[in-house]
Design an enzyme around this catalytic site. Structure first.
Site, PDB file in Angstrom:
ATOM      1  N   ARG A  21       0.837  -1.215   0.000  1.00 20.14           N
ATOM      2  CA  ARG A  21       0.000   0.000   0.000  1.00 20.14           C
ATOM      3  C   ARG A  21       0.865   1.256   0.000  1.00 20.14           C
ATOM      4  O   ARG A  21       0.413   2.334  -0.398  1.00 20.14           O
ATOM      5  CB  ARG A  21      -0.968   0.000   1.199  1.00 20.14           C
ATOM      6  CG  ARG A  21      -1.728   1.304   1.359  1.00 20.14           C
ATOM      7  CD  ARG A  21      -3.054   1.187   2.093  1.00 20.14           C
ATOM      8  NE  ARG A  21      -2.951   0.453   3.337  1.00 20.14           N
ATOM      9  CZ  ARG A  21      -2.366   0.889   4.461  1.00 20.14           C
ATOM     10  NH1 ARG A  21      -1.811   2.088   4.480  1.00 20.14           N
ATOM     11  NH2 ARG A  21      -2.335   0.146   5.541  1.00 20.14           N
TER      12      ARG A  21
ATOM     13  N   TYR B  81     -12.078  16.714 -18.034  1.00 23.61           N
ATOM     14  CA  TYR B  81     -12.857  15.470 -17.946  1.00 23.61           C
ATOM     15  C   TYR B  81     -14.001  15.631 -16.922  1.00 23.61           C
ATOM     16  O   TYR B  81     -13.789  16.200 -15.843  1.00 23.61           O
ATOM     17  CB  TYR B  81     -11.907  14.335 -17.543  1.00 23.61           C
ATOM     18  CG  TYR B  81     -12.601  13.078 -17.115  1.00 23.61           C
ATOM     19  CD1 TYR B  81     -13.528  12.448 -17.949  1.00 23.61           C
ATOM     20  CD2 TYR B  81     -12.353  12.511 -15.866  1.00 23.61           C
ATOM     21  CE1 TYR B  81     -14.175  11.294 -17.547  1.00 23.61           C
ATOM     22  CE2 TYR B  81     -12.990  11.358 -15.465  1.00 23.61           C
ATOM     23  CZ  TYR B  81     -13.910  10.755 -16.302  1.00 23.61           C
ATOM     24  OH  TYR B  81     -14.557   9.626 -15.900  1.00 23.61           O
TER      25      TYR B  81
ATOM     26  N   ASP C   6      -2.911  17.846 -16.110  1.00 21.65           N
ATOM     27  CA  ASP C   6      -3.311  16.478 -16.462  1.00 21.65           C
ATOM     28  C   ASP C   6      -2.854  16.259 -17.910  1.00 21.65           C
ATOM     29  O   ASP C   6      -3.411  16.841 -18.846  1.00 21.65           O
ATOM     30  CB  ASP C   6      -4.831  16.347 -16.315  1.00 21.65           C
ATOM     31  CG  ASP C   6      -5.331  14.940 -16.629  1.00 21.65           C
ATOM     32  OD1 ASP C   6      -4.667  14.240 -17.419  1.00 21.65           O
ATOM     33  OD2 ASP C   6      -6.392  14.558 -16.119  1.00 21.65           O
TER      34      ASP C   6
ATOM     35  N   LYS D  49      -5.267   5.256 -20.032  1.00 24.15           N
ATOM     36  CA  LYS D  49      -5.407   5.666 -21.421  1.00 24.15           C
ATOM     37  C   LYS D  49      -4.154   5.273 -22.219  1.00 24.15           C
ATOM     38  O   LYS D  49      -3.821   4.110 -22.277  1.00 24.15           O
ATOM     39  CB  LYS D  49      -5.697   7.173 -21.471  1.00 24.15           C
ATOM     40  CG  LYS D  49      -6.820   7.611 -20.504  1.00 24.15           C
ATOM     41  CD  LYS D  49      -8.139   7.025 -20.899  1.00 24.15           C
ATOM     42  CE  LYS D  49      -9.348   7.324 -20.051  1.00 24.15           C
ATOM     43  NZ  LYS D  49      -9.290   7.630 -18.676  1.00 24.15           N
TER      44      LYS D  49
HETATM   45  N1  LCS Z   1      -8.023  12.643 -16.684  1.00 21.35           N
HETATM   46  C1  LCS Z   1      -8.516  12.587 -17.935  1.00 21.35           C
HETATM   47  C2  LCS Z   1      -8.065  13.578 -18.945  1.00 21.35           C
HETATM   48  C3  LCS Z   1      -9.426  11.583 -18.272  1.00 21.35           C
HETATM   49  O1  LCS Z   1      -9.881  11.539 -19.525  1.00 21.35           O
HETATM   50  C4  LCS Z   1      -9.836  10.649 -17.289  1.00 21.35           C
HETATM   51  C5  LCS Z   1     -10.824   9.574 -17.575  1.00 21.35           C
HETATM   52  C6  LCS Z   1      -9.304  10.770 -15.992  1.00 21.35           C
HETATM   53  C7  LCS Z   1      -8.386  11.763 -15.745  1.00 21.35           C
HETATM   54  C8  LCS Z   1      -9.645   9.798 -14.906  1.00 21.35           C
HETATM   55  O2  LCS Z   1      -8.898   8.647 -15.074  1.00 21.35           O
HETATM   56  P1  LCS Z   1      -9.346   7.185 -14.567  1.00 21.35           P
HETATM   57  O3  LCS Z   1      -9.652   7.342 -13.115  1.00 21.35           O
HETATM   58  O4  LCS Z   1     -10.550   6.808 -15.354  1.00 21.35           O
HETATM   59  O5  LCS Z   1      -8.156   6.356 -14.811  1.00 21.35           O
HETATM   60  N2  LCS Z   1     -11.531   9.750 -18.767  1.00 21.35           N
HETATM   61  C9  LCS Z   1     -12.502   8.991 -19.218  1.00 21.35           C
HETATM   62  C10 LCS Z   1     -13.207   9.239 -20.401  1.00 21.35           C
HETATM   63  O6  LCS Z   1     -13.069  10.230 -21.121  1.00 21.35           O
HETATM   64  N3  LCS Z   1     -14.061   8.265 -20.634  1.00 21.35           N
HETATM   65  O7  LCS Z   1     -14.043   7.345 -19.635  1.00 21.35           O
HETATM   66  C11 LCS Z   1     -13.044   7.734 -18.655  1.00 21.35           C
END
Ligand code: LCS
Length: 397
Positions: A62, A115, A187, A212
């Site tokens: 952790r 997002y 980000d 991603k």
């Molecule tokens: N930052 C960006 C730019 C994102 O597009 C996403 C998720 C996150 C952070 C969060 O990341 P995660 O916790 O999902 O790993 N974006 C999504 C989207 O556009 N469609 O589904 C998830």
């Protein structure tokens, strides 16, 4: 990252070797998966020294894990940062960054083009803990300056933003922030360190949804934070330890596999997206299109200056709005209708009813999420096949 002679290594070399030399016990060339919860201490004093943070070492997964450590060092080197911290998701990376820097009474100034999940964290969840956010138009540098109050403790932005693909002048924003002693968090999910390195443009901390392009194959949820040694140490020993957003060692390993081909994939994603965007631009049923690689993109010049290429994301509006968009999405065959981006495969979605659905109608309008907006994450298939699929679906609209 440098050689023993102190020379800088290239991006691709770091993607393959960063943070790891073959394991001394086994000689394993690939990074091993340390699938363990805990690590045996030499004796009681050794254990006490590790817990007291007097000596660095493995205690409990952790808090840290040798497979995570390779992933963290590799991304930190690719971003040009000092240290990294792997998290269970992109949202966990963003939340932990904020928890580490802010407390009740503090304020965030954030781009409104982000997002939907992050928007919701800032607009709805964090206010419950006394942290408020002012959302601003990130493309007007003066709006950052104007939003600052004595409580502002963080600037937050995405470039390109999800899903509008606006490009933010990171150097300009960092200059304003630093004149006011405010850290800038970027980000960098859509670009990855291959396309841009925000720390080199003046940002202080970079966060990613590794889910991603870093993972790149649509198999694992995870995130990563890159920043100074001091910041990462604080994040790890406070919020990471207390709240528990650690990921599985297997997922770190999958992200390491992803990093090894990151530059190749980002080049091909960009090449395919450019061709799909140029095809869509000429299509009579396309009302508007946004791709940073098109000259018509209002920040095309900034994108050229700040990025190595233009990435795999395209958004566009289709004539006939919501109903036409739904028809298009219902008729694609090769493209997958799902909530993710940055997969090897081409993905398509209607953000107003999905990724940005948590936003109120006015918030959607503010964030530029129009009812007709379609988002495509262009994959690595043969581009003729992607275009043929969109063509046949467009004909049915
Ligand atoms: N930052 C960006 C730019 C994102 O597009 C996403 C998720 C996150 C952070 C969060 O990341 P995660 O916790 O999902 O790993 N974006 C999504 C989207 O556009 N469609 O589904 C998830």
């Amino acid at each position: 990252m440098t050689t023993d002679q102190g020379e800088d290594l290239g991006f691709d070399t770091i993607s393959l070797h960063g943070g790891y030399t073959p394991d001394e016990t086994t000689g394993s060339r690939a990074v091993p998966i340390y699938q363990t919860t805990s690590y045996v201490f030499d004796d009681a004093d050794h254990a006490a020294r590790l817990f007291a943070l007097e000596e660095a070492g493995n205690i409990y997964t952790r808090i840290g894990n040798p497979t995570h450590a390779v992933f963290e060092k590799r991304v930190a080197a690719l971003e040009g940062g000092e240290a990294g911290l792997a998290t269970s998701s992109g949202m966990a990376a963003i939340h932990l960054t904020i928890m580490t820097l802010l407390e009740a009474g503090d304020e965030i100034v954030a781009s409104k083009y982000i997002y939907g999940g992050t928007y919701n964290l800032l607009s709805t969840t964090l206010p419950k803990y006394g942290i408020e956010t002012k959302f601003i138009d990130p493309d007007e540098l003066e709006s950052w300056e104007e939003a600052i109050s004595e409580d502002t403790k963080l600037f937050f932005l995405e470039s390109p933003g999800n899903p509008l693909l606006n490009i933010v002048d990171i150097e300009g924003v960092a200059e304003i922030a630093h004149a006011n002693d405010i850290p800038v968090v970027v980000d960098n999910t859509f670009n990855t360190p291959y396309l841009s390195q925000p720390l080199k443009l003046g940002a202080d901390i970079v966060v990613h949804s590794a889910t991603k392009y870093i993972g790149g194959h649509g198999s694992s949820i995870g995130g990563i934070i890159v920043g100074s040694e001091d910041f990462i140490f604080k994040a790890r020993t406070e919020g990471y330890r207390d709240i528990g957003p650690a990921l599985s060692p297997v997922n770190s390993w999958l992200f390491i596999q992803g990093l090894e081909t990151l530059s190749l994939r980002m080049e091909r994603h960009s090449e395919n997206a450019q061709q799909v965007a140029e095809w869509l631009e000429e299509h009579p049923k396309v009302e508007w299109i946004c791709y940073p690689g098109l000259e018509r993109h209002v920040q095309h010049e900034l994108a050229k200056k700040q990025q190595k290429n233009f990435g795999g994301m395209i958004t566009f509006g289709i004539q006939g709005g919501f109903e036409a968009g739904k028809k298009l999405i219902n008729n694609v065959e090769l493209c997958s209708l799902l909530a993710n981006v940055g997969d090897t495969r081409t993905l398509i979605i209607h953000p107003a009813s999905t990724t940005h659905e948590q936003l109120e109608a006015e918030e959607q309008e503010e964030a530029g999420i129009t009812e007709d907006l379609i988002r495509i994450s262009v994959g690595l298939e043969n581009v003729e096949d992607i275009i043929a699929d969109l063509k046949q679906a467009m004909e049915k609209v």
